[in-house]
Design an enzyme around this catalytic site. Structure first.
Site, PDB file in Angstrom:
ATOM      1  N   GLY A  77      16.102  62.785  38.590  1.00 37.94           N
ATOM      2  CA  GLY A  77      17.280  63.273  37.876  1.00 37.94           C
ATOM      3  C   GLY A  77      18.536  62.507  38.224  1.00 37.94           C
ATOM      4  N   ASN A  79      20.292  59.923  36.233  1.00 37.32           N
ATOM      5  CA  ASN A  79      21.041  59.175  35.228  1.00 37.32           C
ATOM      6  C   ASN A  79      22.494  59.637  35.130  1.00 37.32           C
ATOM      7  OD1 ASN A  79      19.256  61.340  33.627  1.00 37.32           O
ATOM      8  ND2 ASN A  79      21.270  61.217  32.670  1.00 37.32           N
ATOM      9  N   THR A  80      22.821  60.725  35.857  1.00 35.35           N
ATOM     10  CA  THR A  80      24.181  61.247  35.835  1.00 35.35           C
ATOM     11  C   THR A  80      24.411  62.078  37.091  1.00 35.35           C
ATOM     12  OG1 THR A  80      25.810  62.460  34.495  1.00 35.35           O
ATOM     13  CG2 THR A  80      23.599  63.384  34.614  1.00 35.35           C
ATOM     14  N   GLY A  81      25.674  62.455  37.324  1.00 32.82           N
ATOM     15  CA  GLY A  81      26.008  63.406  38.371  1.00 32.82           C
ATOM     16  C   GLY A  81      25.686  62.963  39.784  1.00 32.82           C
ATOM     17  N   ILE A  82      25.246  63.933  40.596  1.00 30.11           N
ATOM     18  CA  ILE A  82      24.964  63.702  42.009  1.00 30.11           C
ATOM     19  C   ILE A  82      23.874  62.654  42.182  1.00 30.11           C
ATOM     20  CG2 ILE A  82      24.140  64.780  44.129  1.00 30.11           C
ATOM     21  CD1 ILE A  82      25.294  67.417  43.088  1.00 30.11           C
ATOM     22  N   GLY A  83      22.840  62.734  41.363  1.00 31.43           N
ATOM     23  CA  GLY A  83      21.737  61.787  41.483  1.00 31.43           C
ATOM     24  C   GLY A  83      22.178  60.358  41.247  1.00 31.43           C
ATOM     25  N   SER A 206      20.659  74.898  46.767  1.00 27.95           N
ATOM     26  CA  SER A 206      21.964  75.421  46.379  1.00 27.95           C
ATOM     27  C   SER A 206      22.273  76.660  47.208  1.00 27.95           C
ATOM     28  CB  SER A 206      21.976  75.788  44.893  1.00 27.95           C
ATOM     29  OG  SER A 206      23.136  76.539  44.571  1.00 27.95           O
ATOM     30  N   TYR A 232      17.388  81.244  38.386  1.00 28.92           N
ATOM     31  CA  TYR A 232      17.945  80.069  39.077  1.00 28.92           C
ATOM     32  C   TYR A 232      17.989  80.291  40.586  1.00 28.92           C
ATOM     33  CZ  TYR A 232      21.142  76.406  40.571  1.00 28.92           C
ATOM     34  OH  TYR A 232      21.707  75.333  41.223  1.00 28.92           O
TER      35      TYR A 232
END
Length: 396
Positions: A77, A79-83, A206, A232
């Site tokens: 995961g 392609n964006t954000g934290i990753g 989380s 979640y």
């Protein structure tokens, strides 16, 4: 003879005038200048408080300069954000990275951008849909055909608070993607991790696990579905219990596993948040200041992945790069054992541990409590193939 007349002096008593005294004291701060100075001082005080608050919100930064040239890494995961920020920093330090993403086009765009920024050509775009056990097995089979070792696995991908839906295998989406997909991926890669030891696994969980409970009677939230405080939070608690159990199974192997809370971060994870347009606009504005940036959110993962001082640390939970104690239900090993066995059944793996007083079952358990890890159906990883157990839950 006349006497000299001595003039008499009349002393007038001093009258206290508060207005005059106040005017004298304010001689240098009268009129518009007084207001400008006051506003300036208040502004500086507010700026200092807000700057300190923002520094506190963003958290510590991993500043050690150690490199990992040639180390083989998988980040899910990313392609964006934290990753994406995690991959960017690992690429700067010389890693060979397999970017495992569900959307190949977006992954390719991120890969090209990171190559341009780091000049590290050792980045590879690989398709991985954690909501499909077949996709996980295909990813592992391809990876094992390309690499004989794995130094670092970062289980970063996740979804949050989405409307109830099912994975390709019929499991509740959040539990299936956040826990089961990573559970299968990690187990199928254990042999490569052991061959590269000392190696590491980082699991992004989380603080929402505080609200989670493992519902043994309704694991797939079929009877009652809560987008955040239900499914979640349960999936994030499962991440932590998985980490604790795996750390015990890997003792003495040279492979460590730790989990972390990245913080409240401005990412696309909030895409399923439902609210009126003006509320979303207000939240987005406040998020610019009161939420972590993706770069700040990646710092704890980076410390767990890179810090030489954590080479022997395993089974711990971190937030803001510091180790934190777990609440009782997040360190309950009886629940962790049950969840592990149930997850094995759901993803189609044979038991990693004997369940009958140390009696080996079906020849799948080795003397040190580990299973021979295969590439799975369609495999390429050697060893026995594993038939996926698919539960049809579409009728519920």
């Amino acid at each position: 003879m006349s006497e000299a007349v001595t003039p008499t002096t009349t002393t007038t008593p001093t009258v206290f005038d508060p207005t005059a005294e106040a005017a004298e004291k304010a001689l240098c701060f009268r009129g518009i200048w007084a207001w400008l100075v006051l506003i300036l001082l208040i502004g500086l005080a507010v700026f200092a408080v807000m700057w300190l608050l923002r520094k506190f919100i963003q958290g510590p930064v991993y500043r050690k300069k150690n490199r990992i040239d040639g180390k083989v890494v998988i980040v899910t995961g990313c392609n964006t954000g934290i990753g994406k920020e995690t991959v960017l920093e690992l690429a700067r330090r010389g890693a060979k990275i397999y970017m495992a993403c569900r959307d190949p086009a977006r992954c390719e765009a991120a890969r090209i951008e990171i190559i341009d920024r780091t000049q590290n050509q050792q980045l590879f775009n690989r398709s991985l849909d954690l909501g499909s056990l077949e996709s996980v097995r295909n990813f592992v089979a391809r990876f094992k055909a390309e690499e004989t070792r794995l130094d670092l696995l970062v289980n970063n991908a996740g979804i949050m608070a989405c409307p109830r839906s099912l994975t390709a295998d019929g499991y509740e989406q959040q539990f299936g993607v956040n826990h089961l997909g990573h559970f299968l991926l990690t187990n199928l890669l254990l042999d490569r991790l052991k061959q590269a030891s000392p190696s590491r696994i980082v699991v992004v969980s989380s603080a929402a696990h505080l609200f989670g409970r493992i519902n043994r009677e309704d694991l797939m939230s079929e009877r009652k579905y809560g987008k955040f405080f239900g499914a979640y939070s349960q999936s994030k608690l499962a991440n932590i219990l998985f980490t604790l159990k795996l750390s015990k199974l890997l003792q003495g192997s040279g492979v460590t596993v730790n989990c972390c809370h990245p913080g409240v971060v401005r990412t696309e994870l909030n895409r399923h948040f439902v609210a009126p347009g003006w509320v979303k606009s207000c939240i987005q504005t406040l998020a610019l200041y009161f939420m972590k940036s993706p770069q700040a959110g990646a710092q704890t993962s980076l410390r767990l992945a890179l810090d030489p001082s954590l080479e022997g640390s395993s089974g711990d939970y971190y937030s803001d790069s510091m180790r934190f104690p777990l609440v009782p239900w997040a360190r309950n090993m009886e629940t962790a054992d049950w969840l592990w066995r149930e997850s094995e059944k759901l993803v189609g793996l044979p038991p990693i541990e004997p369940q009958n007083g140390g009696v080996q079952q079906n020849g799948n358990v080795t003397g040190n409590g580990t299973r021979p890890v295969a590439g799975g159906a369609g495999g390429g990883g050697g060893g026995e193939s594993i038939e996926t157990v698919v539960v049809d839950r579409t009728s519920s």
